[in-house]
Design an enzyme around this catalytic site. Structure first.
Site, PDB file in Angstrom:
ATOM      1  N   GLY B  17       0.795  -1.212   0.000  1.00 61.28           N
ATOM      2  CA  GLY B  17       0.000   0.000   0.000  1.00 61.28           C
ATOM      3  C   GLY B  17       0.832   1.267   0.000  1.00 61.28           C
ATOM      4  N   LEU B  18       0.155   2.369   0.214  1.00 60.88           N
ATOM      5  CA  LEU B  18       0.813   3.678   0.136  1.00 60.88           C
ATOM      6  C   LEU B  18       1.470   4.003   1.485  1.00 60.88           C
ATOM      7  CD1 LEU B  18       1.026   6.044  -1.988  1.00 60.88           C
ATOM      8  CD2 LEU B  18      -0.806   7.127  -0.697  1.00 60.88           C
ATOM      9  N   HIS B  19       2.522   3.274   1.792  1.00 59.95           N
ATOM     10  CA  HIS B  19       3.215   3.575   3.052  1.00 59.95           C
ATOM     11  C   HIS B  19       4.220   4.687   2.797  1.00 59.95           C
ATOM     12  CE1 HIS B  19       6.775   1.124   1.924  1.00 59.95           C
ATOM     13  NE2 HIS B  19       5.881   0.407   1.294  1.00 59.95           N
ATOM     14  N   MET B  20       5.175   4.836   3.703  1.00 62.39           N
ATOM     15  CA  MET B  20       6.029   6.016   3.634  1.00 62.39           C
ATOM     16  C   MET B  20       6.834   6.170   2.343  1.00 62.39           C
ATOM     17  SD  MET B  20       5.704   7.983   6.209  1.00 62.39           S
ATOM     18  CE  MET B  20       5.048   7.974   7.871  1.00 62.39           C
TER      19      MET B  20
END
Lengths: 579, 100
Positions: B17-20
């Protein structure tokens, strides 16, 4: 200049720059500001961001190219956050609208973001809360000045200020640079007080909101005689205090003069003054101050600040180093007293709901036999080097003594098999620090060579008061009639059984209690090293006759207040300079 | 009048997913353009140039995001971002049939 009043717990005066350290979490000053000051605070936020960016850029550049790209990525992400204008605006907007200081705004905004992440269900994303926490810490570090991690690498003299100090934090103190301690919480027997006295530096506790008033780097005077902390003193105050601290040093000097003299009362009763120590290198201080041995060698330090248990060799080294200083004189090693306040509960063991009544001290050892045996093995090996004695803490019943002695016996058999020499007649004693042990002292006395009364825990368990809780700490007093009666019982039972009895709690190093303890029949005191000369001076100024009279009088009193003021007056007459 | 606002819906396809790190790549590209960029997950609309706001969307694999660009080079911006999210998938692997 601002003057704060607290409780003086360790004598002396220090003037130094302040270093604020966080206890568990960053403690953020929440001072309202005038609208006109908002621009200053916003500028402080900008500076903190800039410094944090510089620091991170350097850290990132310092990473080796071959290093896993992960670390570089983390730094890169943090840098993006620091460059993020919307984040900065959120912080400065808060300063604008709420008139709060930079630290508070940074902490609040990032806390919000952090909890936002923590609440995300996806584990991978929620773990990112740690990144936000790290960014927050970095910014706060630049706002608040040097922090905890720098305590071990000090290069200039500082006064340490904190909400409260934990044993883990104080274990890293470099006494060359730490000149004074001041905490918001705590009482006379809090860990901060104990550490300050053993380091011989001034300390004031129970200052309530000190850390909210002071900024890192501010000059503070810690007056451990009067219980005062002065923040940003003016020149005149500094001058006065310089003079005052010189006078105090002179008193110390005069006390040093009696270092070689024996601790004998005017009518010839000889007392034994021993030192309480935590680290091997304190043994030297005990000797310098005129101590005749070690009455309480705390061994928890071996377990602090490290991920794994100490090896037997490390135990042995620590004991050998200490006994080397004292040669044939007694060194009483207390087996490890971990748990409750002595060890970060959350760190290695599941937190207990009521740690002081939980698995601590001897109970912990009896359930962790490998660890316990390792220590006993090391103590026995060292026992051939001098007069080493073993002391078991927090005994509550006879079975615990029998068990502990049985284990000691097992270890002796192991040593026999290994053909390692040890002192077969090593003296074994117990600390009497629970009401149950005190009430059964006559039974327990048959099984041991000596008692040592631990007045701190005994007071707390007798009065059911947490000494570190400022809401009830005024109820905590070793001068309470209940405590004094229980102490008298212990001493009488020890005398009847003809075994030695010493006092090793804070009571022993309190000038106000010395005459009383003598009058109750105590002839051995184990105390914090810096207090030895002063206590000796009192002993040399009194007669047993007058101490007996004082004890009879005090034990007939029914209120703690009456007893305390009576004892204070009596001590003041004997040694006015100390008050 | 020339059309300056462009919009596209992109789907997060990489496993984590859209992590850091992906959020960082996203804002790095977004910041190369002068146009305003907003991203919406249906609930919240955030600034596509802010790593704080982007990462707070907490977009997991499978989440659809509406990306909107307005201003100079808006079309290129949308194309670049679409490529990053869906084609390159932030240089990260897709899910391996793992159960959520």
């Amino acid at each position: 200049m601002e003057i704060k009043k607290g409780i003086a717990v360790s004598p002396g005066v220090s003037i130094a720059k302040s270093l604020i350290i966080d206890s568990v979490d960053y403690r953020i000053p929440q001072r309202p500001i005038k609208p006109s000051q908002r621009m200053t605070e916003i500028q402080r936020v900008r500076n903190a961001f800039k410094e944090a960016i510089d620091e991170l850029t350097q850290l990132g550049a310092a990473q080796d190219e071959s290093e896993t790209s992960r670390i570089k990525d983390i730094f890169a992400v943090h840098l993006r956050f620091l460059h993020d204008r919307t984040l900065r605006r959120k912080i400065t907007d808060l300063i604008h609208s709420e008139c709060v200081i930079a630290e508070y705004a940074v902490s609040t905004v990032l806390q919000e973001i952090e909890s936002h992440f923590s609440n995300v269900k996806d584990a991978y994303i929620s773990e990112r809360a740690a990144d936000i926490r790290d960014i927050k810490r970095r910014l706060l570090k630049h706002l608040l000045g040097p922090k905890h991690e720098d305590v071990e690498h000090l290069t200039e003299e500082v006064a340490i200020l904190a909400r409260e100090l934990s044993p883990t934090q104080t274990a890293g103190f470099n006494r060359e640079f730490v000149k004074g301690l001041a905490t918001d919480a705590g009482g006379r027997t809090s860990h901060t007080a104990i550490v300050a006295r053993s380091l011989g530096i001034p300390a004031v506790v129970a200052l309530e909101d000190l850390t909210e008033i002071v900024r890192g780097g501010d000059t503070v005077i810690i007056d451990g005689n009067r219980g005062i902390v002065i923040v940003n003193p003016d020149d005149e105050t500094i001058r006065q205090y310089n003079e005052y601290s010189r006078e105090f040093a002179e008193l110390e000097y005069r006390l040093d003069a009696i270092r070689e003299d024996p601790a004998v009362t005017r009518d010839g009763a000889k007392l034994t003054l021993l030192g309480n120590i935590e680290f091997p290198d304190e043994a030297e201080i005990v000797l310098q101050k005129g101590g005749e041995g070690i009455g309480l060698y705390r061994t928890e330090f071996l377990y602090l600040n490290r991920p794994s248990e100490p090896t037997e060799e490390e135990h042995y080294e620590a004991y050998a180093q200490t006994i080397h200083v004292f040669k044939k004189r007694p060194v009483v090693i207390r087996t490890v007293d971990l748990g409750a306040d002595k060890y970060t509960q959350s760190k290695r063991f599941a937190p207990e709901p009521n740690p002081f009544l939980g698995l601590r001290s001897i109970r912990f050892c009896l359930q962790n036999l490998t660890m316990f045996k390792t220590q006993l093995h090391a103590i026995l090996r060292a026992s051939v080097l001098g007069d080493i004695r073993i002391m078991f803490p927090l005994i509550t019943n006879l079975q615990e003594i029998m068990q502990a002695k049985m284990i000691l016996h097992d270890v002796m058999e192991d040593l026999d098999e290994e053909s390692i020499p040890y002192n077969k007649d090593i003296q074994v004693g117990i600390m009497i620090e629970t009401p149950s042990a005190a009430l059964t002292a006559s039974t327990l006395a048959r099984e041991v060579n000596f008692f040592s009364i631990g007045t701190n825990d005994l007071t707390q368990y007798t009065l059911a008061v947490d000494r570190g809780n400022e809401l009830v700490s005024t109820l905590y007093s070793a001068g309470d009639p209940a405590v004094l009666r229980i102490v008298r019982t212990i001493i009488q039972d020890a005398h009847k059984a003809q075994i030695d009895v010493a006092v090793c709690g804070e009571m022993a190093s309190d000038p106000e209690y010395v005459m009383l303890l003598l009058g109750m029949g105590i002839r051995t005191l184990s105390l914090t090293p810096p207090m030895i000369p002063e206590i000796k001076q009192i002993i040399r100024s009194v007669t047993i006759e007058e101490c007996n009279r004082l004890a009879r009088k005090v034990l007939s009193m029914n209120s703690e207040r009456q007893i305390s003021s009576y004892l204070r007056n009596a001590a003041r007459i004997v040694l006015p300079e100390a008050f | 009048m020339e059309k300056t606002a462009y919009e596209a819906t992109v789907e997060i396809k990489n496993a984590d997913g859209l992590h850091m790190r992906p959020a960082m790549q996203f804002v790095d590209i977004a910041n190369q353009f002068d146009c305003d960029i907003t991203v919406s997950n249906g609930e919240n609309t955030v600034d596509g140039k802010s790593i704080m706001q982007m990462s707070m969307l907490a977009a997991t694999c499978g989440t659809k995001l509406a990306v909107k660009a307005e201003g100079p080079n808006a079309e290129e911006a949308i194309q670049a971002l679409q490529k990053l999210v869906e084609k390159k998938m932030f240089d990260e692997p897709p899910p391996k049939n793992r159960k959520k």
